[in-house]
Write a protein that holds these residues in place. Structure first.
Motif, PDB file in Angstrom:
ATOM      1  N   LEU A 120       4.064   8.216  -0.161  1.00 25.53           N
ATOM      2  CA  LEU A 120       4.159   8.980  -1.407  1.00 25.53           C
ATOM      3  C   LEU A 120       4.127  10.473  -1.128  1.00 25.53           C
ATOM      4  O   LEU A 120       4.916  11.243  -1.698  1.00 25.53           O
ATOM      5  CB  LEU A 120       3.018   8.586  -2.346  1.00 25.53           C
ATOM      6  N   ALA A 151      -1.806   9.982  -5.775  1.00 24.64           N
ATOM      7  CA  ALA A 151      -0.760  10.497  -6.666  1.00 24.64           C
ATOM      8  C   ALA A 151      -1.135  11.871  -7.205  1.00 24.64           C
ATOM      9  O   ALA A 151      -0.259  12.719  -7.421  1.00 24.64           O
ATOM     10  CB  ALA A 151      -0.523   9.523  -7.823  1.00 24.64           C
ATOM     11  N   GLU A 205       8.583   8.753  -9.042  1.00 23.94           N
ATOM     12  CA  GLU A 205       7.777   7.853  -8.218  1.00 23.94           C
ATOM     13  C   GLU A 205       6.290   8.134  -8.376  1.00 23.94           C
ATOM     14  O   GLU A 205       5.471   7.208  -8.478  1.00 23.94           O
ATOM     15  CB  GLU A 205       8.183   7.991  -6.747  1.00 23.94           C
ATOM     16  N   ILE A 206       5.918   9.408  -8.418  1.00 20.78           N
ATOM     17  CA  ILE A 206       4.506   9.755  -8.593  1.00 20.78           C
ATOM     18  C   ILE A 206       4.010   9.277  -9.953  1.00 20.78           C
ATOM     19  O   ILE A 206       2.893   8.752 -10.074  1.00 20.78           O
ATOM     20  CB  ILE A 206       4.300  11.275  -8.447  1.00 20.78           C
ATOM     21  N   VAL A 244       3.293   5.550  -9.769  1.00 20.31           N
ATOM     22  CA  VAL A 244       2.065   5.231  -9.046  1.00 20.31           C
ATOM     23  C   VAL A 244       0.828   5.634  -9.855  1.00 20.31           C
ATOM     24  O   VAL A 244      -0.199   4.951  -9.818  1.00 20.31           O
ATOM     25  CB  VAL A 244       2.056   5.927  -7.671  1.00 20.31           C
ATOM     26  N   LEU A 300       7.573   3.260   0.742  1.00 26.52           N
ATOM     27  CA  LEU A 300       6.845   3.212  -0.534  1.00 26.52           C
ATOM     28  C   LEU A 300       6.474   1.797  -0.943  1.00 26.52           C
ATOM     29  O   LEU A 300       5.602   1.608  -1.794  1.00 26.52           O
ATOM     30  CB  LEU A 300       7.686   3.864  -1.641  1.00 26.52           C
TER      31      LEU A 300
END
Length: 202
Positions: A80, A118, A95-96, A99, A68
């Motif tokens: 991702l 994303a 995490e998404i 981003v 990542l």
């Protein structure tokens, strides 16, 4: 590198190999700690994409997480997707969300591309929170990002009632890319009543 990329993407060949050994080999292609990884970002991207198919095997999740922060946006994009497939939902969503946030990026050149990816990663989770991320990207300043978000709508077929006004708004967009994605989504969702408006919108 191209031959190696093709080999990595040969799913049938990978299925014939012991998956634990495949994961170890793929990890060696990715940078982590003092390990440099493969010099070609094409190879690193293909490696982490393949890791996304290795759910349940030790090391796959950790390798996707490490990727990542790869120097290449292409590798980070594939990471991702892999992380969304392998990580617990809450971790993947965090995490998404990071981003997808325009203010969070330090790489302005790659940020729109990554936010577009994303959208797909969020849709792959098929959750309420994933749909919320997709909806947030409809307000993105970049037409390509809005287009990518709209392109995920067929994955949310059970939310057709919510999608209809969003698709109508997309058809009225000034930019072509979101309108084209809306037209494609309408066809895939078989929304004939909106389909009647396509000739005027495109």
């Amino acid at each position: 590198p191209r031959t190696l990329v093709n080999l990595l993407q040969d799913v049938k060949a990978l299925e014939r190999a012991p998956c634990a050994e495949v994961v170890v080999a793929l990890q060696e292609l990715l940078p982590e700690g003092e390990r440099q990884g493969h010099a070609s970002y094409h190879v690193r991207a293909a490696a982490v994409k393949t890791l996304g198919r290795m759910a349940g095997y030790e090391g796959a999740l950790a390798a996707s997480r490490a990727a990542l922060v790869d120097a290449s946006p292409s590798v980070r994009a594939e990471a991702l997707d892999a992380y969304a497939a392998l990580a617990p939902v809450d971790a993947a969503l965090a995490e998404i969300t990071r981003v997808a946030n325009p203010a969070a990026s330090t790489d302005s050149g790659a940020a729109p591309f990554l936010r577009s990816r994303a959208a797909g990663a969020a849709a792959s989770l098929a959750t309420e929170a994933g749909f919320a991320i997709v909806r947030s990207l409809l307000a993105d300043a970049e037409p390509a990002v809005r287009s990518a978000a709209i392109a995920t709508f067929p994955k949310f077929k059970s939310r057709t009632a919510e999608l209809v006004p969003l698709l109508e708004a997309a058809l009225a967009e000034h930019d072509v890319a979101p309108r084209e994605s809306a037209a494609t989504a309408i066809a895939e969702l078989r929304l004939d009543s909106l389909g009647l408006q396509l000739s005027a919108a495109l």
